[in-house]
Design a protein around this motif. Structure first.
Motif, PDB file in Angstrom:
ATOM      1  N   ARG A 211      60.386  26.060 114.869  1.00  0.00           N
ATOM      2  CA  ARG A 211      60.975  25.004 113.824  1.00  0.00           C
ATOM      3  C   ARG A 211      61.470  23.742 114.280  1.00  0.00           C
TER       4      ARG A 211
ATOM      5  N   CYS B 259      58.643  21.665 115.712  1.00  0.00           N
ATOM      6  CA  CYS B 259      57.978  20.737 114.372  1.00  0.00           C
ATOM      7  C   CYS B 259      58.786  19.754 114.231  1.00  0.00           C
ATOM      8  N   THR B 260      60.394  20.042 114.066  1.00  0.00           N
ATOM      9  CA  THR B 260      61.462  18.891 113.761  1.00  0.00           C
ATOM     10  C   THR B 260      61.573  18.023 114.982  1.00  0.00           C
TER      11      THR B 260
END
Length: 107
Positions: free
Chosen positions: A32, A35-36
């Protein structure tokens, strides 16, 4: 105190499952944040704001709904997501600051 071997085995199985879930959570959170991080670079490159309140509101509403469906306390789930959002915004701000420094040359 002697522990019944069946109880000890069941306890061990639960603990192993918990350990596996913890490992999966760490890997999911790492993905996560990977991706961020990419989103932060994209936003900085295109001079978009680090925070997106509409997106954050959508995420919180969605997570609360998912938590409720999974019989998890929605307030706990929201607090957890708010922590993640705070960290993401902090990283996006740092990326934006790095890019603004890299894009501006002294006169």
């Amino acid at each position: 105190m002697t522990i019944d071997p069946k109880v000890k085995q069941q306890l061990g199985e639960y603990r192993q499952s918990i350990d596996n879930i913890d490992a999966a959570l760490v890997h999911m959170l790492a993905e996560r944040f990977r991706c961020t991080q990419a989103v932060g670079v994209l936003k900085a490159t295109h001079e978009l704001p680090p925070a997106d309140p509409a997106r954050e509101e959508y995420q919180i509403e969605r997570l609360r709904r998912l938590a409720k469906d999974a019989n998890l306390d929605p307030d706990f789930a929201e607090k957890f997501l708010n922590f993640i959002i705070h960290e993401v915004i902090r990283h996006h701000e740092a990326i934006a600051a790095e890019h603004s420094g890299a894009n501006h040359t002294p006169a």
